[in-house]
Scaffold this motif. Structure first.
Motif, PDB file in Angstrom:
ATOM      1  N   GLY A   4       0.871  -1.288  -0.180  1.00 53.29           N
ATOM      2  CA  GLY A   4       0.002  -0.182   0.026  1.00 53.29           C
ATOM      3  C   GLY A   4       0.840   1.129   0.038  1.00 53.29           C
ATOM      4  N   TYR A  28       1.500   2.302  -3.426  1.00 54.29           N
ATOM      5  CA  TYR A  28       0.440   2.987  -4.058  1.00 54.29           C
ATOM      6  C   TYR A  28       0.395   4.584  -3.568  1.00 54.29           C
ATOM      7  N   ARG A  77      -3.536  -5.699  -0.965  1.00 58.76           N
ATOM      8  CA  ARG A  77      -4.915  -6.315  -1.528  1.00 58.76           C
ATOM      9  C   ARG A  77      -4.852  -7.336  -2.495  1.00 58.76           C
ATOM     10  N   ASP A  78      -3.866  -7.599  -3.267  1.00 50.61           N
ATOM     11  CA  ASP A  78      -3.708  -8.539  -4.220  1.00 50.61           C
ATOM     12  C   ASP A  78      -2.641  -9.291  -4.038  1.00 50.61           C
ATOM     13  N   MET A  79      -1.809  -9.343  -2.959  1.00 47.38           N
ATOM     14  CA  MET A  79      -0.572 -10.137  -2.761  1.00 47.38           C
ATOM     15  C   MET A  79      -0.804 -11.401  -2.932  1.00 47.38           C
ATOM     16  N   ASP A  90     -12.492  -0.430  -3.644  1.00 49.75           N
ATOM     17  CA  ASP A  90     -11.296  -1.487  -3.818  1.00 49.75           C
ATOM     18  C   ASP A  90     -12.044  -2.900  -4.017  1.00 49.75           C
ATOM     19  N   ARG A 149      -0.653  -0.564 -11.975  1.00 51.08           N
ATOM     20  CA  ARG A 149      -0.342  -1.939 -11.162  1.00 51.08           C
ATOM     21  C   ARG A 149       0.515  -2.604 -12.114  1.00 51.08           C
ATOM     22  N   GLN A 177       7.444  -4.724  -6.516  1.00 48.42           N
ATOM     23  CA  GLN A 177       6.945  -5.688  -5.256  1.00 48.42           C
ATOM     24  C   GLN A 177       7.684  -6.838  -5.546  1.00 48.42           C
ATOM     25  N   ARG A 214     -13.734  -2.878  -8.107  1.00 50.98           N
ATOM     26  CA  ARG A 214     -12.764  -2.520  -9.270  1.00 50.98           C
ATOM     27  C   ARG A 214     -12.605  -3.827 -10.075  1.00 50.98           C
ATOM     28  N   ALA A 273      -5.469   3.443  -7.793  1.00 49.96           N
ATOM     29  CA  ALA A 273      -5.301   2.071  -7.911  1.00 49.96           C
ATOM     30  C   ALA A 273      -5.915   1.139  -9.011  1.00 49.96           C
TER      31      ALA A 273
HETATM   32  O1   DC Z   1      -3.167  -0.467   2.395  1.00 51.72           O
HETATM   33  P1   DC Z   1      -3.311   0.893   2.245  1.00 51.72           P
HETATM   34  O2   DC Z   1      -4.629   1.565   2.952  1.00 51.72           O
HETATM   35  O3   DC Z   1      -1.935   1.312   2.661  1.00 51.72           O
HETATM   36  O4   DC Z   1      -3.451   1.241   0.730  1.00 51.72           O
HETATM   37  C1   DC Z   1      -3.798   2.206   0.113  1.00 51.72           C
HETATM   38  C2   DC Z   1      -4.420   2.174  -1.331  1.00 51.72           C
HETATM   39  O5   DC Z   1      -3.580   1.644  -2.248  1.00 51.72           O
HETATM   40  C3   DC Z   1      -5.562   1.226  -1.161  1.00 51.72           C
HETATM   41  O6   DC Z   1      -6.689   1.851  -1.011  1.00 51.72           O
HETATM   42  C4   DC Z   1      -5.808   0.404  -2.633  1.00 51.72           C
HETATM   43  C5   DC Z   1      -4.323   0.618  -3.206  1.00 51.72           C
HETATM   44  N1   DC Z   1      -3.781  -0.705  -3.136  1.00 51.72           N
HETATM   45  C6   DC Z   1      -3.844  -1.499  -4.067  1.00 51.72           C
HETATM   46  O7   DC Z   1      -4.600  -1.412  -4.873  1.00 51.72           O
HETATM   47  N2   DC Z   1      -3.147  -2.809  -3.999  1.00 51.72           N
HETATM   48  C7   DC Z   1      -2.487  -3.219  -2.824  1.00 51.72           C
HETATM   49  N3   DC Z   1      -1.518  -4.411  -2.864  1.00 51.72           N
HETATM   50  C8   DC Z   1      -2.115  -2.304  -1.756  1.00 51.72           C
HETATM   51  C9   DC Z   1      -2.883  -0.968  -1.861  1.00 51.72           C
END
Ligand code: DC
Length: 219
Positions: free
Chosen positions: A37, A40, A127-129, A181, A106, A113, A184, A100
Motif C-alpha cells: 500500500g 500506491y 490487497r492483491d498479494m 477496492d 499496477r 513488489q 474494481r 489503484a
Molecule cells: O493498504 P493501504 O490503505 O495503505 O493502501 C492504500 C490504497 O492503495 C488502497 O486503498 C488500494 C491501493 N492498494 C492496492 O490497490 N493494492 C495493494 N496491493 C495495496 C494497496
C-alpha cells in the motif's frame, strides 16, 4: 522455475491492522516485509507533488515507473525526503485508492513488489498479494474486521499522531474506499481461493499475530 524463498501474504481492507500484524509476523520470523500500500500511497503523493493529472493513466503509471523510493527501518524516503507521515494522510490514501484501478500503474509496480522476495523470507501486505503478486505464496491470509472497529482504530491512530480526526467522516470514507477496492475490475480486494480468512474485530494484535504464526507452523 518455482521461487524457493517463502512468502506469507496478508491481504485485507484498509485499517484491518494488516500493516502492524505483517511487521510483527516478519519480526518474529526474522523475515523482510513489503507494505505494498505504501507504494500506491507514494505514487499518489508524487502525483500530487508533481501536479500530474490523476485522470491520466499513462502519466500516473510513468510516475510509478520512475518512483525514487528507499525504505529503511524507521520510514521511507521519496526523492531523498522523509515522507512516512505524509503518505499516511487520508487525502493521500484516498487518492491511492482512486489511482489503484489503473492497470498500467499496477503493471508498473508489479516487479518492484516481487523484488522484495529475498531470503530468508517475506511477509507481504496489501490487497492483491495472494491473488496476483505472489500467487505461489506458502501461506495466504485475508484479514478482515468490522468497518466500525477499523474506523475506530484509524481514528485513534490519527489522533495519536497529532492529526485531527472525526469518526463519522472516517467511517464514511472507509465504506467508500472498501466499495471501490472491492468493485474494481482489476485486482479487486477479494480473498484468494486458498486464503485463510482471519477476523480480527474482537482479537488483539498479539492474538491475530499468534493465529497467523499457528497457521504458518502447520504449513
Ligand atoms: O493498504 P493501504 O490503505 O495503505 O493502501 C492504500 C490504497 O492503495 C488502497 O486503498 C488500494 C491501493 N492498494 C492496492 O490497490 N493494492 C495493494 N496491493 C495495496 C494497496
Amino acid at each position: 522455475m518455482k521461487n524457493s524463498v517463502p512468502v506469507i501474504t496478508i491481504d485485507g481492507p484498509t485499517a484491518s491492522g494488516k500493516g502492524t500484524v505483517a511487521h510483527r509476523v516478519a519480526q518474529t520470523l526474522g523475515w523482510g516485509v513489503l507494505d505494498s500500500g505504501a507504494l500506491y500511497r507514494l505514487t499518489a503523493l508524487s502525483v500530487l507533488q508533481k501536479g500530474i493529472d490523476p485522470a491520466d493513466p499513462r502519466a500516473v503509471a510513468q510516475v510509478a515507473e520512475s518512483l525514487d523510493v528507499a525504505f529503511h527501518s524507521t520510514g521511507v524516503l521519496l526523492e531523498g525526503c522523509e515522507v512516512s507521515a505524509f503518505i499516511r494522510q487520508e487525502e493521500v490514501g484516498n487518492l491511492a485508492s482512486r489511482l489503484a484501478p489503473n492497470p498500467a500503474l499496477r503493471a508498473a509496480l508489479l516487479e518492484r513488489q516481487r523484488a522484495f522476495r529475498q531470503a530468508p523470507g517475506l511477509v507481504a501486505d496489501g490487497r492483491d498479494m495472494g491473488t496476483i503478486v505472489f500467487q505461489d505464496a506458502n501461506l495466504k491470509i485475508f484479514l478482515v474486521a468490522d468497518v466500525r472497529a477499523r474506523a475506530q482504530r484509524r481514528c485513534k491512530q490519527l489522533i495519536d499522531k497529532g492529526f485531527s480526526a472525526n469518526l463519522e467522516d472516517l467511517l464514511a470514507d472507509m465504506r467508500e474506499r472498501d466499495a471501490r477496492d472491492i468493485k474494481r475490475a482489476v485486482a479487486p480486494l477479494l480473498p484468494a481461493q486458498d486464503a485463510h480468512v482471519v477476523d480480527s474485530s474482537t482479537l488483539t494484535i498479539e492474538q491475530t499475530v499468534q493465529s497467523i504464526l499457528d497457521l504458518w507452523s502447520r504449513v
